[in-house]
Design a protein around this motif. Structure first.
Motif, PDB file in Angstrom:
ATOM      1  N   ALA A   1       0.943  -1.121   0.039  1.00 21.18           N
ATOM      2  CA  ALA A   1      -0.079  -0.066   0.192  1.00 21.18           C
ATOM      3  C   ALA A   1       0.963   1.115  -0.150  1.00 21.18           C
ATOM      4  N   GLY A   2       2.094   1.190   0.439  1.00 19.21           N
ATOM      5  CA  GLY A   2       2.974   2.299   0.476  1.00 19.21           C
ATOM      6  C   GLY A   2       3.549   2.837  -0.626  1.00 19.21           C
ATOM      7  N   ALA A   3       3.449   1.708  -1.437  1.00 17.88           N
ATOM      8  CA  ALA A   3       3.861   1.857  -2.995  1.00 17.88           C
ATOM      9  C   ALA A   3       2.579   1.934  -4.025  1.00 17.88           C
ATOM     10  N   GLY A   4       1.632   2.217  -3.302  1.00 16.12           N
ATOM     11  CA  GLY A   4       0.326   2.263  -4.317  1.00 16.12           C
ATOM     12  C   GLY A   4       0.081   0.964  -4.787  1.00 16.12           C
ATOM     13  N   LEU A   5       0.428   0.102  -4.166  1.00 10.05           N
ATOM     14  CA  LEU A   5       0.094  -1.453  -4.896  1.00 10.05           C
ATOM     15  C   LEU A   5      -0.673  -2.472  -4.138  1.00 10.05           C
ATOM     16  N   ARG A   6      -1.080  -3.235  -4.464  1.00 11.75           N
ATOM     17  CA  ARG A   6      -1.909  -4.561  -4.053  1.00 11.75           C
ATOM     18  C   ARG A   6      -1.572  -5.966  -4.495  1.00 11.75           C
TER      19      ARG A   6
END
Length: 327
Positions: A242-247
């Motif tokens: 989430a910190g990297a904008g991923l799931r």
């Protein structure tokens, strides 16, 4: 050795060996097996059970298609009677424990991961130190694990526990992190994995219970014992992504870790598992292990047992043997 005691204020006298019969039937749930354990004939065991039933005023065990099922009264009696027998033997010194000659049967609870990593080397060690001792491994994933420990049907449970109630005791065996397991032909098998890989390639995870079984934050709570249900630090994984904008891409969830090699073979899937399990799975040469591309933290594997067995010689020896395998 024969023992008798006065029951209440009556003149009734009870043979304490009946309690050993009760204990054997409760554990074996089979009259023939209980007789073999006590070196008694089936008729002698049946006669002793009849005397117990008359004394207690309860059937105690009901015959079913699977054997002799304990009644509610038997379940209530079993832990206290097992404790009494252990205390009597310890106090009188009538049951010295010698692992080299003992034929005792121990019951361990472990999942398939703990069985591979801990129980397998334990068996190799027992072959030399205690050749006639028998181990029975029961699944630690069963929903009645705490009850099985309470009534004495599990000697030691091995697993990851977030909470251990006061009536039980615990010994830390191992602290470890996690690793990624993947097929040897996977595109990431020969390089450092990234967070983007964990969002690109589908994941295989291990779980033995979800919210439908009452799991909260990866643990199932029963009778005060919180045992791990999900073999993955999901908070760490999802937080890093989430910190990297991923799931993460969840593909399949399985209840058995030893199914992972077959599932990963020839695919681009990844599995995040405890480090010791990752190393064990990679021994066959078809899988590779890679470090996590984020801080996953550590988990602690412990041995848990009932406090009534804290000072029982055989239990002390077994717990020391389990710990020595880890060392």
């Amino acid at each position: 050795m024969q023992f008798t005691w006065e029951v209440g204020m009556t003149a009734t006298r009870m043979d304490l060996n009946l309690l050993k019969v009760f204990d054997a039937i409760f554990e074996e749930q089979n009259l023939v097996a209980a007789g073999k354990r006590l070196s008694l004939s089936q008729s002698a065991v049946s006669h002793a059970l009849a005397r117990l039933r008359a004394l207690v005023g309860d059937e105690l065990f009901v015959r079913t298609g699977k054997g002799m099922a304990p009644t509610v009264r038997a379940h209530a009696m079993a832990p206290e009677l097992r404790d009494c027998l252990n205390r009597i033997d310890a106090a009188l010194g009538v049951a010295p424990f010698d692992p080299k000659t003992s034929t005792r049967r121990f019951f361990l609870a472990a999942n398939d991961h703990a069985t591979v990593v801990i129980v397998a080397p334990l068996l190799r060690k027992l072959r030399r130190a205690a050749p006639d001792i028998e181990l029975v491994i029961r699944p630690s994933t069963r929903l009645d694990l705490a009850e099985q420990i309470d009534v004495g049907r599990i000697d030691v449970a091995i697993g990851i526990f977030a909470k251990v109630p006061p009536r039980l005791n615990a010994r830390l065996l191992l602290s470890q992190g996690e690793a990624v397991v993947l097929c040897k032909d996977h595109p990431g098998a020969r390089r450092k994995l990234t967070l983007e890989d964990l969002a690109t390639y589908p994941l295989v995870t291990i779980s033995v219970g979800g919210q439908e079984e009452g799991a909260v934050d990866g643990f199932i709570l029963e009778r005060g014992l919180a045992r791990q249900s999900e073999m993955l630090n999901r908070h760490a994984l999802e937080g890093a992504l989430a910190g990297a904008g991923l799931r993460p891409r969840q593909r399949v969830t399985v209840p058995h870790s030893l199914a992972i090699p077959e599932l990963l073979q020839g695919t681009d899937m990844l599995a995040i598992v405890p480090l010791t399990l990752a190393k064990a799975l990679a021994r066959g040469g078809q899988l590779r292990t890679r470090p996590l591309p984020y801080e996953g933290g550590t988990s602690s594997t412990s041995a848990v047992w009932h406090r009534r067995n804290d000072h029982e010689a055989a239990h002390l020896w077994l717990r020391d043997m389990v710990a020595s395998v880890i060392r």
